[in-house]
Design a protein around this motif. Structure first.
Motif, mmCIF file in Angstrom:
data_model
loop_
_atom_site.group_PDB
_atom_site.id
_atom_site.type_symbol
_atom_site.label_atom_id
_atom_site.label_comp_id
_atom_site.label_asym_id
_atom_site.label_seq_id
_atom_site.Cartn_x
_atom_site.Cartn_y
_atom_site.Cartn_z
ATOM 1 N N HIS A 1 0.838 -1.199 0.000
ATOM 2 C CA HIS A 1 0.000 0.000 0.000
ATOM 3 C C HIS A 1 0.876 1.253 0.000
ATOM 4 O O HIS A 1 1.858 1.308 0.728
ATOM 5 N N ALA B 1 0.879 3.940 1.595
ATOM 6 C CA ALA B 1 0.391 4.661 2.769
ATOM 7 C C ALA B 1 1.312 4.356 3.948
ATOM 8 O O ALA B 1 2.063 3.386 3.914
ATOM 9 N N SER C 1 0.221 3.526 7.028
ATOM 10 C CA SER C 1 -0.280 2.358 7.742
ATOM 11 C C SER C 1 -1.622 1.901 7.181
ATOM 12 O O SER C 1 -2.371 2.688 6.618
ATOM 13 N N VAL C 2 -1.884 0.620 7.364
ATOM 14 C CA VAL C 2 -3.170 0.033 6.992
ATOM 15 C C VAL C 2 -4.011 -0.011 8.256
ATOM 16 O O VAL C 2 -3.580 -0.531 9.278
ATOM 17 N N TRP C 3 -5.216 0.557 8.209
ATOM 18 C CA TRP C 3 -6.058 0.661 9.395
ATOM 19 C C TRP C 3 -7.065 -0.468 9.506
ATOM 20 O O TRP C 3 -7.452 -0.854 10.607
ATOM 21 N N SER D 1 -9.148 -2.927 1.908
ATOM 22 C CA SER D 1 -8.303 -2.319 2.930
ATOM 23 C C SER D 1 -8.577 -0.822 2.997
ATOM 24 O O SER D 1 -8.891 -0.188 2.004
ATOM 25 N N CYS E 1 -6.693 2.685 4.524
ATOM 26 C CA CYS E 1 -5.358 3.105 4.934
ATOM 27 C C CYS E 1 -5.311 4.538 5.439
ATOM 28 O O CYS E 1 -6.267 5.292 5.292
ATOM 29 N N SER E 2 -4.152 4.884 5.988
ATOM 30 C CA SER E 2 -3.933 6.216 6.539
ATOM 31 C C SER E 2 -3.981 7.312 5.486
ATOM 32 O O SER E 2 -4.118 8.480 5.824
ATOM 33 N N ASP E 3 -3.892 6.957 4.208
ATOM 34 C CA ASP E 3 -3.973 7.969 3.156
ATOM 35 C C ASP E 3 -5.418 8.296 2.787
ATOM 36 O O ASP E 3 -5.678 9.082 1.878
ATOM 37 N N ARG F 1 -9.133 0.473 -0.771
ATOM 38 C CA ARG F 1 -8.719 -0.274 -1.960
ATOM 39 C C ARG F 1 -9.334 -1.665 -1.923
ATOM 40 O O ARG F 1 -9.445 -2.266 -0.854
#
Length: 112
Positions: free
Chosen positions: A15, A17, A19-21, A33, A35-37, A41
């Motif tokens: 990813h 980003a 981190s993946v949240w 998923s 992510c922090s961005d 996705r």
């Protein structure tokens, strides 16, 4: 996408980003998923659900621009880190509360 192979890693989903949240597997097998961005996705083995070639190229360029060295991050060198044995020793706890949640898609519920 690879198939589920027990405890063997079938594929790594990278990813662009920090981190993946959240990650979830949909009933059709797609992986979602967040992510922090701020982007959600969807990864699918079904070609009819893939993004356009242009979107895939943009994704690959984003991932490449975010790539970090596998040997060093900032001032921390991988060679300076302790091995897995460090996990079995007592140490200082940085936070006192950890929340683990389980999501049930079919029932649309969450357990803490």
């Amino acid at each position: 996408m690879g198939s589920l192979l027990g405890d063997e890693c079938a594929q790594v989903l990278v990813h662009p980003a920090i981190s993946v949240w959240a990650v979830s597997v949909l009933l059709n097998g797609d992986i979602v998923s967040g992510c922090s961005d701020g982007v959600i996705r969807v990864f699918s083995a079904s070609k009819e659900r893939w993004a356009s070639e242009q979107n895939l190229r943009e994704y690959e360029n984003q991932v490449a621009s975010q790539a970090l060295s596998s040997q060093q991050v900032g001032d921390v060198k991988k060679s300076d880190l302790p091995g897995p044995e460090a996990l079995s020793t007592s140490g200082m706890m940085l936070c006192s509360t950890v929340h683990v949640c389980s999501f049930h898609l079919q029932e649309r519920t969450r357990e803490k």
